[in-house]
Design an enzyme around this catalytic site. Sequence first.
Site, PDB file in Angstrom:
ATOM      1  CG  ASP A   1      -0.245  -0.070   2.532  1.00 15.19           C
ATOM      2  OD1 ASP A   1       0.701  -0.867   2.657  1.00 15.19           O
ATOM      3  OD2 ASP A   1      -0.605   0.690   3.459  1.00 15.19           O
TER       4      ASP A   1
ATOM      5  CD  GLU B   1       4.199   0.641   6.857  1.00 13.40           C
ATOM      6  OE1 GLU B   1       4.982   0.971   7.762  1.00 13.40           O
ATOM      7  OE2 GLU B   1       3.822   1.435   5.954  1.00 13.40           O
TER       8      GLU B   1
END
Length: 387
Positions: free
Chosen positions: A75, A137
């Site tokens: 991400d 994350e």
Amino acid sequence: MTPDVSTLRDDLVARLLDHCGQVCVTGDEDPIATTVAARYTELGEPVTRVGNSIVVDGRRPGRDAPLVLLVGHLDVVPPTDDDREPRVATIGDTEVVIARGASDMKAGNVIAMAAFEDGELRDTSPYDLALVLYGGEEGGAEDNELREVLDTVPWLTEAALAIVLEPTDGEVQLGCLGGIHAELRFVGQQAHSARPWHGENALTKAGRFLAELHDDHVRDVEVDGIAYRDVWSATMAWTPGLAPRARGDGLEPGERVARPFRNVVPGTFTVNLNLRFAPSRSLEDAEVELRDRVGERAEVTVVDLAPPAPPRLDHPVVRAFVNTVGAPVAAKQAWTDVARFAEVGVPALNYGPGLTAQAHQRGEFAPIDAMVTGHDQLVRFLTTPRS
């Protein structure tokens, strides 16, 4: 096994442009996770998907080799107009790839994937490899999927080393800081600001503590010969209150919203205190230290906890990585997911070609030469016989 520099350079650039082409912001990683899973399924690799996270099992049957995990997140934070479209550019004298996530941390993912896909390397390496690319994350701790991955794929916790390829400016950054967020509620007595002697101003009551924090908020701490810093930061503060909004701003008649009155001496004042601390003590010890420093001056409510990770220079595989790569060694002056590996007993370190100063910047970029160097150093470690 190792292509010439020009071929390697072109390959890494092409990989990074492709990997950054799917701009998947935290919570929306399904497209890139699906693409990565399909890639390795087509290559005949065993793939496990956990949410929007991918584990690719590169262990060779019948080998008794230590397992090394190559770890990165899929991400990114939201893109800007300056980095939405991946491209090659020159900044100063440096050729770079500009793209959201280029440094944080898709350049690291790319060198990990290139090494993992090198069949000759994996056949001759003294280590077995697994690729762990996970989601969530960049968001809150509760959305980070790495813990779920480790719970779902338990053999990962048997690894001898996890290399987390976050941007480190080419340094080997060991361990990481722990972190505590605590709300400090200073309590006084609300009063009219024209007659403050009828109460006690909670805001100014906090002044001595904040002044002390201003003068004493950084402390050097050495762990296993590596220099970390404890950092105490007041990051937010607020007072309570209710006030009506003006008409026409979308509220129902009579509806009220939280907003302080300007002529009220506040009876409470809350400060968010963020302690980032070296891996010289436990999370529990650091919380006691925080509470002792505040003392009776405020009510303390801990709202977030993140454990530190030790540098683990005593571990032979960590030491082998440091010795073989030959890059500068430093502390990780932040929190990273090496701490999640430490929680399950897996030694971990931070090493990646991205630039820490480029993380989350507009026009984010990663130097191409740094990717080539990072790839070469990673391969050197993975192909050096164990002593």
